[in-house]
Motif scaffolding. Structure first.
Motif, PDB file in Angstrom:
ATOM      1  N   ARG A   1      40.804  44.528  41.718  1.00 31.36           N
ATOM      2  CA  ARG A   1      41.436  45.336  40.678  1.00 31.36           C
ATOM      3  C   ARG A   1      40.613  45.312  39.387  1.00 31.36           C
ATOM      4  O   ARG A   1      39.676  44.527  39.264  1.00 31.36           O
ATOM      5  CB  ARG A   1      42.865  44.870  40.411  1.00 31.36           C
ATOM      6  N   MET A   2      40.991  46.180  38.448  1.00 32.35           N
ATOM      7  CA  MET A   2      40.291  46.270  37.176  1.00 32.35           C
ATOM      8  C   MET A   2      41.230  45.895  36.032  1.00 32.35           C
ATOM      9  O   MET A   2      42.425  46.174  36.083  1.00 32.35           O
ATOM     10  CB  MET A   2      39.763  47.688  36.951  1.00 32.35           C
TER      11      MET A   2
ATOM     12  N   GLN B   1      35.866  44.311  36.778  1.00 33.41           N
ATOM     13  CA  GLN B   1      36.382  44.253  38.150  1.00 33.41           C
ATOM     14  C   GLN B   1      36.539  42.789  38.555  1.00 33.41           C
ATOM     15  O   GLN B   1      35.602  41.994  38.398  1.00 33.41           O
ATOM     16  CB  GLN B   1      35.444  44.962  39.123  1.00 33.41           C
TER      17      GLN B   1
ATOM     18  N   ASP C   1      32.667  48.293  34.972  1.00 36.04           N
ATOM     19  CA  ASP C   1      32.696  49.733  35.221  1.00 36.04           C
ATOM     20  C   ASP C   1      33.289  50.401  33.991  1.00 36.04           C
ATOM     21  O   ASP C   1      34.508  50.368  33.784  1.00 36.04           O
ATOM     22  CB  ASP C   1      33.535  50.037  36.477  1.00 36.04           C
TER      23      ASP C   1
ATOM     24  N   LEU D   1      41.615  48.694  43.047  1.00 38.71           N
ATOM     25  CA  LEU D   1      40.552  49.339  43.815  1.00 38.71           C
ATOM     26  C   LEU D   1      40.729  49.118  45.314  1.00 38.71           C
ATOM     27  O   LEU D   1      40.390  49.981  46.113  1.00 38.71           O
ATOM     28  CB  LEU D   1      39.187  48.794  43.381  1.00 38.71           C
TER      29      LEU D   1
END
Length: 280
Positions: free
Chosen positions: A182-183, A173, A168, A270
């Motif tokens: 999470r990123m 991710q 993203d 996220l």
């Protein structure tokens, strides 16, 4: 590695289940890759106990593990797999083509004689390290960096791993084994595969002494203490505490969230690892 159970020839052997480490290196570690380690028994710089239930244990020698995998595009061969008393995972001694030796976290299915490499875009096989920008989606990884160049911080314990599930913008991710989504930046490095020694959690030490050798001291329940020692202590006969579970200092425990939601990294999460419990 397989689990090894023992016949109950003594009370301490009854129920004893340990990891079979017969295939690991039996000699001493590489001296230039070790440092002396002094225990502090859970005490801080003023000598006060800040981490309870620690102390004693066998003397340890710290192995310097390469979490950064910064030597790019140079092939290395696995010399041996070793036990490390400072962590639950095994470590692998690797030797680069120029003769330099380093310790890395040993992933599952990595064997002596295997060749590994780190770089911008390398083969997807256990032990190889690369940034997420050159990694195919769906890869199982461990030793994941949170900041480019800082070294791996996520998924380093025995049997742990994360899955790279998408991109993203400039972020990758990943889904952690806790369920958290999470990123991290795509420039962050990660190592392919899951961490070795997945059966570590299935061990049964069999006696208190074996935990003491690990540096773990006994843990006394708060409800078994006197009122002066713990908020849950005291009472006639056996009582369950009579109030919500708290720490000795009165803070709620057993489920209370302690994360600071104002942290800058909060926006990179996220989905919380607690989302599954809420039925989402």
């Amino acid at each position: 590695m397989a689990l090894k159970s023992y016949k109950p020839t003594t009370p301490g052997q009854r129920g004893l289940v340990l990891i079979d480490r017969s295939e690991l290196w039996k000699g001493r570690p590489v001296k230039s890759l070790t440092e002396g380690l002094t225990g502090n028994g859970g005490r801080n710089n003023t000598g006060r106990i800040t981490q309870r239930r620690r102390g004693g244990g066998a003397k340890r020698l710290y192995r310097i593990v390469d979490f950064k995998r910064s030597k790019h595009e140079v092939e290395a061969v696995v010399v041996r797999i070793e036990y490390d008393p400072n962590r639950t995972a095994f470590i692998a001694l690797i030797q680069y083509q120029d003769g330099e030796q380093r310790y890395i976290l040993a992933p599952q299915r990595l064997t002596v004689g295997d060749k590994i490499v780190s770089g911008g875009k390398v083969d997807v096989k256990p032990g190889n390290a690369m940034p997420f920008s050159g990694m195919p989606i769906g890869t199982i990884v461990h030793n994941i960096e949170l900041k480019p160049g800082k070294g791996g911080q996520i998924a380093r314990a025995a049997g742990t791993y994360a899955q790279f599930i998408g991109r993203d913008g400039g972020y990758a991710q990943i889904r952690l084994s806790s369920g958290e989504l999470r990123m991290v930046r795509q420039e962050c490095m990660a190592t392919v595969g899951a961490v070795s020694n997945p059966d570590n959690s299935n061990q049964n030490y069999g006696k208190a002494g074996r935990s003491r050798h690990q540096g773990k001291r006994p843990s006394v329940r708060g409800v078994a203490m006197n009122p002066i020692d713990h908020p849950l202590g005291g009472g006639e006969g056996r009582t369950s505490g009579g109030r919500t579970p708290v720490t000795p200092w009165g803070k709620d425990t057993k489920g209370m969230r302690t994360r600071n939601t104002n942290k800058a990294s909060q926006k990179l999460i996220l989905r919380s690892r607690h989302a599954r419990k809420k039925g989402r």
